[in-house]
Design a protein around this motif. Sequence first.
Motif, PDB file in Angstrom:
ATOM      1  N   UNK A 195       0.846  -1.189   0.000  1.00 40.28           N
ATOM      2  CA  UNK A 195       0.000   0.000   0.000  1.00 40.28           C
ATOM      3  C   UNK A 195       0.884   1.242   0.000  1.00 40.28           C
ATOM      4  N   UNK A 196       0.494   2.273  -0.734  1.00 40.80           N
ATOM      5  CA  UNK A 196       1.301   3.496  -0.754  1.00 40.80           C
ATOM      6  C   UNK A 196       1.252   4.211   0.583  1.00 40.80           C
ATOM      7  N   UNK A 197       2.296   4.972   0.865  1.00 39.14           N
ATOM      8  CA  UNK A 197       2.289   5.776   2.079  1.00 39.14           C
ATOM      9  C   UNK A 197       1.279   6.900   1.934  1.00 39.14           C
ATOM     10  N   UNK A 198       0.591   7.166   3.029  1.00 38.19           N
ATOM     11  CA  UNK A 198      -0.393   8.237   2.993  1.00 38.19           C
ATOM     12  C   UNK A 198       0.283   9.581   3.199  1.00 38.19           C
ATOM     13  N   UNK A 199      -0.291  10.605   2.581  1.00 40.78           N
ATOM     14  CA  UNK A 199       0.259  11.941   2.768  1.00 40.78           C
ATOM     15  C   UNK A 199       0.047  12.375   4.211  1.00 40.78           C
ATOM     16  N   UNK A 200       0.994  13.102   4.747  1.00 42.77           N
ATOM     17  CA  UNK A 200       0.891  13.557   6.137  1.00 42.77           C
ATOM     18  C   UNK A 200       0.011  14.793   6.210  1.00 42.77           C
ATOM     19  N   UNK A 201      -0.523  15.051   7.374  1.00 41.79           N
ATOM     20  CA  UNK A 201      -1.361  16.222   7.546  1.00 41.79           C
ATOM     21  C   UNK A 201      -2.785  15.952   7.111  1.00 41.79           C
ATOM     22  N   UNK A 202      -3.627  16.967   7.252  1.00 42.53           N
ATOM     23  CA  UNK A 202      -5.022  16.817   6.873  1.00 42.53           C
ATOM     24  C   UNK A 202      -5.838  16.218   8.003  1.00 42.53           C
ATOM     25  N   UNK A 203      -7.117  16.223   7.838  1.00 40.89           N
ATOM     26  CA  UNK A 203      -8.021  15.719   8.861  1.00 40.89           C
ATOM     27  C   UNK A 203      -8.074  14.197   8.823  1.00 40.89           C
ATOM     28  N   UNK A 204      -8.514  13.569   9.915  1.00 40.98           N
ATOM     29  CA  UNK A 204      -8.702  12.113   9.889  1.00 40.98           C
ATOM     30  C   UNK A 204      -9.652  11.673   8.775  1.00 40.98           C
ATOM     31  N   UNK A 205     -10.688  12.457   8.532  1.00 40.14           N
ATOM     32  CA  UNK A 205     -11.637  12.103   7.474  1.00 40.14           C
ATOM     33  C   UNK A 205     -10.939  12.096   6.117  1.00 40.14           C
ATOM     34  N   UNK A 221      -9.290   4.879  -0.959  1.00 40.37           N
ATOM     35  CA  UNK A 221      -8.945   4.841  -2.382  1.00 40.37           C
ATOM     36  C   UNK A 221      -7.774   3.900  -2.632  1.00 40.37           C
ATOM     37  N   UNK A 222      -6.788   3.944  -1.729  1.00 43.88           N
ATOM     38  CA  UNK A 222      -5.619   3.071  -1.874  1.00 43.88           C
ATOM     39  C   UNK A 222      -6.007   1.605  -1.713  1.00 43.88           C
ATOM     40  N   UNK A 223      -6.908   1.323  -0.762  1.00 41.21           N
ATOM     41  CA  UNK A 223      -7.364  -0.052  -0.556  1.00 41.21           C
ATOM     42  C   UNK A 223      -8.144  -0.540  -1.773  1.00 41.21           C
ATOM     43  N   UNK A 241       0.758  -4.717  12.740  1.00 43.72           N
ATOM     44  CA  UNK A 241       1.589  -5.409  11.759  1.00 43.72           C
ATOM     45  C   UNK A 241       1.142  -5.311  10.323  1.00 43.72           C
ATOM     46  N   UNK A 242      -0.019  -4.686  10.067  1.00 43.62           N
ATOM     47  CA  UNK A 242      -0.531  -4.561   8.700  1.00 43.62           C
ATOM     48  C   UNK A 242      -1.612  -3.486   8.701  1.00 43.62           C
ATOM     49  N   UNK A 243      -1.945  -2.934   7.544  1.00 51.45           N
ATOM     50  CA  UNK A 243      -3.070  -1.997   7.487  1.00 51.45           C
ATOM     51  C   UNK A 243      -4.331  -2.657   8.041  1.00 51.45           C
ATOM     52  N   UNK A 273      -7.274   1.845   7.874  1.00 52.89           N
ATOM     53  CA  UNK A 273      -7.287   1.887   6.414  1.00 52.89           C
ATOM     54  C   UNK A 273      -8.706   2.113   5.916  1.00 52.89           C
ATOM     55  N   UNK A 274      -9.679   1.604   6.649  1.00 54.36           N
ATOM     56  CA  UNK A 274     -11.075   1.735   6.255  1.00 54.36           C
ATOM     57  C   UNK A 274     -11.955   1.505   7.476  1.00 54.36           C
TER      58      UNK A 274
END
Length: 673
Positions: A473-483, A491-493, A543-545, A578-579
Amino acid sequence: MRRLLLQLLLLSGVSLVSAFSSASAPLAASSSSTAATLTRSRHLSATKSPEESTASAQYQSAMTSILSKEYTEDDLKDALQGLLSDSLDPEYDARHIFGHGDPNHTLSMLQKITATRIKDYVHIMSNSESPSEEQLLQQARDFAQANGPILNLSDVIRSQSPRMALAAEFKRASPSKGDIATHVNAGQQAKTYAQAGANIISVLTEQRWFKGTLDDMTQARLQSTDQDGKRPAILRKEFVTETYQIAEAAAAGADTILLIVAVLPQHVLKRLIDYARSIGMEPLVEVHGDAELDVAIEAGAKVIGVNNRNLHTFQLDLGTSQHVATELSKRGLKFDHNDEQAEYSLCALSGMSTAFDVQRYRKVGLGMCLIGESLMRAADPAAAIANLCLHPDDFEKQQAAAGAGGAYTGGTKMIKVCGTTRPEDALKACQEGANLIGVIFVPKSKRCVTAEQAKEIVQTVRKFGERTKEAEFPERSSGGSPLASLVEASNALQEAARRPLVVGVFQNQDAEFIKQMVAECGLDMVQLHGKEGMMAANPANCGAPAIRVVDIETDPDTGKATSNAVDALLESLTSDPMAILLDTSIKGNKEGGGTGVTFDWSIAEKIQNAGLPVIIAGGLTPDNVKDAVSSVRPWGVDVSSGLEASPGRKDHQKVQDFVRGAKDAAKEASKGF
């Protein structure tokens, strides 16, 4: 007799469906004249003389006999070795051939299929009733005169710039996946592809393993032509080793043919390329690695397709096309899709299904993507093609919309089959199109699996998805709201789960045990189903998403959730999961989740209106999933006990009905958006 049969074929349009002969009669290209010609064909075939009918029956009987022949391993090895019989330098021409020179080599599936086709065509070409190569070429000229000239594949691809050209494939079955869509009408499917924007229609014509015919290709050619005569190019996808097969393809309406470098000595490849060009075809030359690329270039290939799948092992690596692009650049060879001076066209073959796949290849200059299985399995092929965002502007618009916030209205994209205990049940779910396969590690559950059971299921799912390790899975961008973070993660999942993933389900269990099961069993993800909290869903902790289950407390008498359920969930969100999966918690039940009881679906709708895509579970069955998908349009649905014959054992008919019902309902629901 041969002359009589040929006259019959040219006049009546009778196709030798099971014969793999291209002795189909020319039919007109426009939709109106096609219908008239088909009517005429039926009339003529109905009034054939006894002698004509006997000739046709004899030919079909002979071809059926040929295609049912069985060959020994030695027969097949001899057939492949025979390709080198006229080579002036066998070692050089076969330097890229898998297993060449090894007397103990075991043939790969690709080699077995190719060798079988070599043997088949020895019999076909020597059959007294078969058209000669010269007769096939005359039929090809007649077909072109009636239906329009052959289209140059390179020109078709380059004319699309900056839009990515799309080769949409018609494939009934495959050796690795079994039956895919055996009863779909080839002509109608090709017409759908063409109207949705496909520029090339690829048709599998091999019968034993892929269940295709040349008649499929002819129907695709005729029915994909619009009233103005515009049409996509038609690709015969076959295991071609003889010029006869190329002539046969042209006679049946093909514009181009596939040449697989992995099974063709270099001198044979060059001969086939030269022959194809001599009759107006620019072939698609398929490579997989650097050695095959060298052979293709030396043989004179101009349209190079990179198969992301190793056809000897069936392992898939979407980075293969990018690697070949890098190799071409290192050699100073121009191929960029938007470069008018480019001398090559580079195409990606196999394993793609999303706009992100198209975009990754667009960035490195590829000009065409070939997409097959995902379109054949799609409930709405036209919508699937639109979602590929073939034009770069469409991709930018899609991404802008995805990041713009607002309600989630994307509809149902994810199907999870949980409580799986047997590999055969997991395989059935994968074959039907499930994205996530759940295995439960909760001791009190009737569906609890051992580590060994989980490993077997993981291996089955990986084999189906043609991968050898856990999902990345790609790394998520930092910052932004939890939502915003959860929307990005969802989207990545969705992107990763286009090949099914295995999810381990845990409930209030020790983090170290969860990590141990992830590592030991090879789980792609986990699902936390207890009272662990949001932060426990951080990959560093488990240990995993992770999918975080949120129990929607429901009054068993009214079926309604508590009044503050939506606000409470949104306030509890963190960026760790992740979801989010919504399940039922019966009021007063301390454990929560896994009840098999349907919760208040309106809660899911309200949460998605706030912008968070969610998976819903609880009481779903083949009987009510269509209602759930149509009314709520959840991002995902999760089912376990609703598909069982007994606890832990899936009813395969219910699996089929559930997945197909969800997909059909999603297609219908999307029409309103």
